[in-house]
Design a protein around this motif. Structure first.
Motif, PDB file in Angstrom:
ATOM      1  N   GLY A  19      39.019  46.660  37.877  1.00  0.00           N
ATOM      2  CA  GLY A  19      40.250  47.126  38.486  1.00  0.00           C
ATOM      3  C   GLY A  19      41.452  46.289  38.078  1.00  0.00           C
ATOM      4  N   MET A  20      42.636  46.879  38.229  1.00  0.00           N
ATOM      5  CA  MET A  20      43.867  46.218  37.802  1.00  0.00           C
ATOM      6  C   MET A  20      44.088  44.883  38.526  1.00  0.00           C
ATOM      7  N   MET A  21      43.871  44.875  39.837  1.00  0.00           N
ATOM      8  CA  MET A  21      44.082  43.645  40.595  1.00  0.00           C
ATOM      9  C   MET A  21      43.067  42.573  40.207  1.00  0.00           C
ATOM     10  N   ASP A  22      41.831  43.013  39.928  1.00  0.00           N
ATOM     11  CA  ASP A  22      40.807  42.061  39.493  1.00  0.00           C
ATOM     12  C   ASP A  22      41.166  41.459  38.138  1.00  0.00           C
ATOM     13  N   CYS A  23      41.712  42.304  37.248  1.00  0.00           N
ATOM     14  CA  CYS A  23      42.109  41.825  35.925  1.00  0.00           C
ATOM     15  C   CYS A  23      43.252  40.816  36.032  1.00  0.00           C
ATOM     16  N   LYS A  24      44.210  41.120  36.891  1.00  0.00           N
ATOM     17  CA  LYS A  24      45.334  40.205  37.068  1.00  0.00           C
ATOM     18  C   LYS A  24      44.861  38.868  37.621  1.00  0.00           C
ATOM     19  N   LYS A  25      43.938  38.935  38.570  1.00  0.00           N
ATOM     20  CA  LYS A  25      43.413  37.702  39.146  1.00  0.00           C
ATOM     21  C   LYS A  25      42.636  36.901  38.116  1.00  0.00           C
ATOM     22  N   ALA A  26      41.870  37.607  37.273  1.00  0.00           N
ATOM     23  CA  ALA A  26      41.083  36.929  36.241  1.00  0.00           C
ATOM     24  C   ALA A  26      41.989  36.202  35.261  1.00  0.00           C
ATOM     25  N   LEU A  27      43.076  36.848  34.860  1.00  0.00           N
ATOM     26  CA  LEU A  27      44.016  36.234  33.927  1.00  0.00           C
ATOM     27  C   LEU A  27      44.727  35.040  34.571  1.00  0.00           C
ATOM     28  N   THR A  28      45.011  35.176  35.839  1.00  0.00           N
ATOM     29  CA  THR A  28      45.640  34.061  36.552  1.00  0.00           C
ATOM     30  C   THR A  28      44.700  32.870  36.621  1.00  0.00           C
ATOM     31  N   GLU A  29      43.445  33.120  36.915  1.00  0.00           N
ATOM     32  CA  GLU A  29      42.444  32.062  37.028  1.00  0.00           C
ATOM     33  C   GLU A  29      42.168  31.381  35.694  1.00  0.00           C
ATOM     34  N   THR A  30      42.386  32.115  34.584  1.00  0.00           N
ATOM     35  CA  THR A  30      42.070  31.564  33.256  1.00  0.00           C
ATOM     36  C   THR A  30      43.333  31.257  32.446  1.00  0.00           C
ATOM     37  N   ASN A  31      44.468  31.188  33.158  1.00  0.00           N
ATOM     38  CA  ASN A  31      45.739  30.835  32.525  1.00  0.00           C
ATOM     39  C   ASN A  31      46.100  31.773  31.364  1.00  0.00           C
ATOM     40  N   GLY A  32      45.793  33.065  31.532  1.00  0.00           N
ATOM     41  CA  GLY A  32      46.185  34.060  30.544  1.00  0.00           C
ATOM     42  C   GLY A  32      45.252  34.208  29.360  1.00  0.00           C
ATOM     43  N   ASP A  33      44.139  33.506  29.348  1.00  0.00           N
ATOM     44  CA  ASP A  33      43.176  33.587  28.238  1.00  0.00           C
ATOM     45  C   ASP A  33      42.302  34.832  28.438  1.00  0.00           C
ATOM     46  N   THR A  34      42.510  35.835  27.592  1.00  0.00           N
ATOM     47  CA  THR A  34      41.815  37.112  27.765  1.00  0.00           C
ATOM     48  C   THR A  34      40.303  36.979  27.653  1.00  0.00           C
ATOM     49  N   GLU A  35      39.828  36.243  26.633  1.00  0.00           N
ATOM     50  CA  GLU A  35      38.384  36.085  26.448  1.00  0.00           C
ATOM     51  C   GLU A  35      37.755  35.378  27.638  1.00  0.00           C
ATOM     52  N   ALA A  36      38.431  34.358  28.125  1.00  0.00           N
ATOM     53  CA  ALA A  36      37.926  33.638  29.287  1.00  0.00           C
ATOM     54  C   ALA A  36      37.962  34.532  30.521  1.00  0.00           C
ATOM     55  N   ALA A  37      38.975  35.399  30.561  1.00  0.00           N
ATOM     56  CA  ALA A  37      39.100  36.320  31.695  1.00  0.00           C
ATOM     57  C   ALA A  37      37.952  37.321  31.711  1.00  0.00           C
ATOM     58  N   VAL A  38      37.542  37.782  30.519  1.00  0.00           N
ATOM     59  CA  VAL A  38      36.393  38.688  30.430  1.00  0.00           C
ATOM     60  C   VAL A  38      35.152  38.012  30.991  1.00  0.00           C
ATOM     61  N   ASP A  39      34.952  36.751  30.600  1.00  0.00           N
ATOM     62  CA  ASP A  39      33.803  35.996  31.107  1.00  0.00           C
ATOM     63  C   ASP A  39      33.895  35.806  32.623  1.00  0.00           C
ATOM     64  N   TRP A  40      35.112  35.556  33.105  1.00  0.00           N
ATOM     65  CA  TRP A  40      35.316  35.368  34.544  1.00  0.00           C
ATOM     66  C   TRP A  40      34.922  36.639  35.294  1.00  0.00           C
ATOM     67  N   LEU A  41      35.327  37.775  34.763  1.00  0.00           N
ATOM     68  CA  LEU A  41      34.977  39.052  35.389  1.00  0.00           C
ATOM     69  C   LEU A  41      33.474  39.293  35.352  1.00  0.00           C
ATOM     70  N   ARG A  42      32.858  38.910  34.249  1.00  0.00           N
ATOM     71  CA  ARG A  42      31.409  39.093  34.125  1.00  0.00           C
ATOM     72  C   ARG A  42      30.659  38.253  35.157  1.00  0.00           C
ATOM     73  N   THR A  43      31.134  37.048  35.370  1.00  0.00           N
ATOM     74  CA  THR A  43      30.461  36.185  36.355  1.00  0.00           C
ATOM     75  C   THR A  43      30.609  36.741  37.763  1.00  0.00           C
ATOM     76  N   LYS A  44      31.692  37.510  37.973  1.00  0.00           N
ATOM     77  CA  LYS A  44      31.914  38.106  39.289  1.00  0.00           C
ATOM     78  C   LYS A  44      31.253  39.481  39.406  1.00  0.00           C
ATOM     79  N   GLY A  45      30.647  39.928  38.294  1.00  0.00           N
ATOM     80  CA  GLY A  45      29.990  41.232  38.295  1.00  0.00           C
ATOM     81  C   GLY A  45      30.937  42.403  38.200  1.00  0.00           C
TER      82      GLY A  45
END
Length: 307
Positions: A19-45
């Motif tokens: 979801g859009m809000m989840d993506c925004k949160k992931a990018l915030t948590e990873t300081n805008g790093d898209t690849e890291a954000a993908v991993d962050w989302l994966r860890t959250k399922g």
């Protein structure tokens, strides 16, 4: 902290299915790093939803909701009937049915509507896909209303309040007592669930469908070997029968199998000393028109075992 742009959120959403809000949160948590954000989302399922989105969803639930003189019906699909028994899924269908009362027939508008507790309906659905573990889809919605009278709902094969396998709404306009209209509406809704009309009136039947029946009737009649003028009458008779049997107002009432629906309504109005008109209806049957994938379980087991 890096600026989180709309383009970055959109890109991550397309890549992950989250979801859009989840993506925004992931990018915030990873300081805008898209690849890291993908991993962050994966860890959250939350990134698993994209992989499930291509799988056929023909099960699920139909929901109905009525508020005042407006009624809404929605169909939300899942891959298996097991998910339809999930309380989280059932609550979602009920909530979306209520929201459809305001958004109308548009699935896009319904998906973009604010979901109670935060985010949008579509974002909540994406989150459900991740947590429940199956593809789920908002398939369709329909809203009907009256100015005077009542909208009556009915659910066949109910899985709970307002949810089931077949959802029906009946819109009855008129000056007759509301109690009378609602009682009639319930009977008509049960008829609609059983008889599955294709249109309200005969003139509302799809032209292509009627022509298809005409072609079938012509082929059958031609095999009779009768004269052309007789064949033409046979074809017209078959088409007239098709129209009568598939238009709601000309169908025979399932309660007695002899009275036309139009006459049932007219008699109810006469007995009540008021007016009653059937102006619209909705009948959603779960999974109708969806081509289900056929799987060979034995072959799947053999493939998994390397046989």
């Amino acid at each position: 902290m890096a600026e989180i742009t709309a383009a970055a959120v959109k890109d991550l959403r397309e890549r992950s299915g989250a979801g859009m809000m989840d993506c925004k949160k992931a990018l915030t948590e990873t300081n805008g790093d898209t690849e890291a954000a993908v991993d962050w989302l994966r860890t959250k399922g939350l990134a698993t939803a994209a992989k499930k989105s291509g799988r056929t969803a023909a099960e699920g639930l139909v929901g109905v909701a009525v508020s005042g003189k407006t009624g809404a019906s929605v169909e939300v699909n899942s891959e298996t009937d097991f998910v339809a028994k999930n309380e989280q899924f059932q609550d979602f269908v009920r909530t979306v049915s209520q929201l459809a009362l305001e958004t109308g027939d548009s699935i896009d508008a319904l998906g973009a509507a604010a979901y109670p507790g935060g985010g949008t309906v579509q974002e909540k659905l994406t989150s459900n896909v991740a947590t429940i573990g199956e593809n789920q889809q908002l398939r369709r919605a329909k809203v009907v209303s009256v100015n005077e009278g009542a909208v009556v709902s009915y659910v066949h094969n109910a899985a709970g309040t307002g949810i089931g396998k077949i959802g029906v709404l009946v819109a009855l306009e008129g000056s007759a007592p509301v109690a009378t209209i609602e009682a009639l509406g319930k009977q008509l809704a049960m008829h609609i669930a059983a008889a599955n009309p294709l249109a309200l009136h005969e003139e509302g039947l799809d032209d292509a469908l009627v022509e298809r029946e005409r072609a079938i009737a012509a082929e059958k009649a031609a095999e009779s070997g009768k004269p052309q003028n007789i064949i033409e009458k046979m074809v017209e008779g078959a088409v007239a029968k098709f129209r009568k049997e598939n238009a709601l107002t000309s169908q025979l009432f399932v309660m007695d199998n002899k009275t036309k629906i139009a006459d049932v309504i007219a008699q109810a109005a006469k007995d009540a000393g008021g007016t009653i008109a059937l102006t619209d209806y909705v009948r959603f049957q779960l999974g109708e028109g969806i081509e289900k994938e056929q799987s060979d379980f034995a072959a799947e087991v053999a493939a998994a075992a390397g046989i």
